[in-house]
Design a protein around this motif. Structure first.
Motif, PDB file in Angstrom:
ATOM      1  N   UNK A 174      -5.765 -12.432  -0.709  1.00 56.34           N
ATOM      2  CA  UNK A 174      -6.156 -13.564  -1.544  1.00 56.34           C
ATOM      3  C   UNK A 174      -5.693 -13.273  -2.966  1.00 56.34           C
ATOM      4  N   UNK A 175      -5.996 -14.184  -3.868  1.00 55.62           N
ATOM      5  CA  UNK A 175      -5.589 -14.025  -5.259  1.00 55.62           C
ATOM      6  C   UNK A 175      -6.239 -12.811  -5.902  1.00 55.62           C
ATOM      7  N   UNK A 176      -7.439 -12.480  -5.443  1.00 54.94           N
ATOM      8  CA  UNK A 176      -8.193 -11.404  -6.094  1.00 54.94           C
ATOM      9  C   UNK A 176      -8.390 -10.164  -5.214  1.00 54.94           C
ATOM     10  N   UNK A 177      -7.736 -10.124  -4.059  1.00 61.70           N
ATOM     11  CA  UNK A 177      -7.904  -8.958  -3.189  1.00 61.70           C
ATOM     12  C   UNK A 177      -6.612  -8.680  -2.434  1.00 61.70           C
ATOM     13  N   UNK A 178      -6.215  -7.389  -2.406  1.00 63.99           N
ATOM     14  CA  UNK A 178      -5.042  -7.014  -1.612  1.00 63.99           C
ATOM     15  C   UNK A 178      -5.208  -5.593  -1.070  1.00 63.99           C
ATOM     16  N   UNK A 179      -4.443  -5.314  -0.006  1.00 61.95           N
ATOM     17  CA  UNK A 179      -4.396  -3.983   0.597  1.00 61.95           C
ATOM     18  C   UNK A 179      -3.119  -3.275   0.153  1.00 61.95           C
ATOM     19  N   UNK A 180      -3.235  -1.982  -0.041  1.00 62.94           N
ATOM     20  CA  UNK A 180      -2.071  -1.196  -0.458  1.00 62.94           C
ATOM     21  C   UNK A 180      -2.070   0.113   0.327  1.00 62.94           C
ATOM     22  N   UNK A 181      -0.903   0.492   0.870  1.00 67.10           N
ATOM     23  CA  UNK A 181      -0.772   1.773   1.566  1.00 67.10           C
ATOM     24  C   UNK A 181       0.609   2.347   1.308  1.00 67.10           C
ATOM     25  N   UNK A 182       0.695   3.678   1.286  1.00 65.59           N
ATOM     26  CA  UNK A 182       1.976   4.337   1.040  1.00 65.59           C
ATOM     27  C   UNK A 182       1.976   5.722   1.657  1.00 65.59           C
ATOM     28  N   UNK A 183       3.181   6.187   1.968  1.00 69.52           N
ATOM     29  CA  UNK A 183       3.350   7.551   2.463  1.00 69.52           C
ATOM     30  C   UNK A 183       4.718   8.047   2.020  1.00 69.52           C
ATOM     31  N   UNK A 184       4.810   9.326   1.670  1.00 68.17           N
ATOM     32  CA  UNK A 184       6.084   9.911   1.264  1.00 68.17           C
ATOM     33  C   UNK A 184       6.051  11.410   1.538  1.00 68.17           C
ATOM     34  N   UNK A 185       7.214  12.019   1.545  1.00 68.03           N
ATOM     35  CA  UNK A 185       7.285  13.454   1.783  1.00 68.03           C
ATOM     36  C   UNK A 185       8.715  13.948   1.848  1.00 68.03           C
ATOM     37  N   UNK A 186       8.839  15.269   2.055  1.00 66.61           N
ATOM     38  CA  UNK A 186      10.151  15.881   2.185  1.00 66.61           C
ATOM     39  C   UNK A 186       9.970  17.284   2.758  1.00 66.61           C
ATOM     40  N   UNK A 187      10.988  17.748   3.490  1.00 68.07           N
ATOM     41  CA  UNK A 187      10.936  19.079   4.095  1.00 68.07           C
ATOM     42  C   UNK A 187      12.339  19.565   4.397  1.00 68.07           C
TER      43      UNK A 187
END
Length: 245
Positions: A174-187
């Motif tokens: 909605x205008x006032x609510x959102x979901x956020x997800x992230x992942x990162x890495x290295x090897x």
């Protein structure tokens, strides 16, 4: 442009081992310790008090530069199961050990909006993350009841300088609510490993955003060195973000 501060109740376990280049003389046999033979029973557990912050800057159309930092600390106690050698200090079998550690992570990331363009009416947005990370782990191993006059606490710092790659997804419910997800890495094979990820729900009130979710972080310094540390921490986190639009 934005400023974000968070508090992370991170729980995790860390350990210390001798690496491929490990050195040190076993005082009992007078011979060098075999590579990888010294394993600390525990370096300790994180104490759940992990503050962090992020500042972001505009970096091209729909993109931003993110600079973030967090610091975690922990401690533990154990008994040396055998003769050990860390950071140039020999530890006798049976010694009571008091250990502590501190993890610091500094990350710079170019957050690039990959899909869609333009994003104004899209509920789902996908970003790619092009990062560089510096992680420092300082450890202290003390044997408080050791009677040898030559003993001093074993203190050492191990560092990781790494690029990392990742992906982020945002979904505006909605205008006032959102979901956020992230992942990162290295090897690299037989070298250091880093990865981190988080997922949160965000409520927006004008220039202020309130967020909460779960966060995880893993590190392993290079086992090719004299010593290496590995550990993972995870747990809930939350905080505030001020956004200047």
């Amino acid at each position: 442009f934005s400023l974000r501060a968070f508090y992370w109740l991170g729980q995790g376990h860390f350990n210390l081992r001798t690496g491929k280049a490990g050195s040190g003389i076993d005082p009992t046999t007078g011979l060098p310790f075999p590579a990888g033979n010294s394993t600390l029973p525990t370096l300790g557990d994180t104490n759940k008090n992990t503050p962090g912050a992020m500042i972001t800057f505009p970096a091209g159309k729909y993109n931003r530069l993110e600079v973030s930092f967090f610091q975690a600390q922990g401690n533990g106690t154990s008994t040396a199961p055998q003769n050990l050698s860390f950071f140039g200090q020999n530890i006798s079998s049976g010694d009571f050990l008091s250990t502590s550690f501190r993890v610091r992570n500094l990350k710079a990331a170019w957050n690039y909006l990959t899909w869609p363009e333009p994003p104004e009416t899209a509920r789902l947005r996908i970003h790619t993350l092009w990062e560089f990370q510096y992680t420092s782990v300082q450890s202290v191993i003390d044997a408080p009841y050791e009677t040898s006059a030559n003993f001093t606490p074993a203190v050492g710092t191990l560092n990781i300088f790494y690029p990392s790659l990742g992906v982020e997804a945002e979904y505006a419910a909605s205008k006032h609510f959102y979901f956020d997800s992230r992942i990162s890495g290295f090897a690299f094979p037989h070298r250091a490993v880093i990865w981190d990820g988080e997922a949160s729900g965000v409520v927006r009130f004008g220039h202020i955003e309130v967020f909460g979710g779960i966060k995880a972080y893993h590190l392993k310094t290079s086992p090719q060195g004299e010593e290496y540390i590995n550990g993972t921490m995870q747990g809930p986190y939350g905080g505030l973000r001020y956004v200047l639009r």
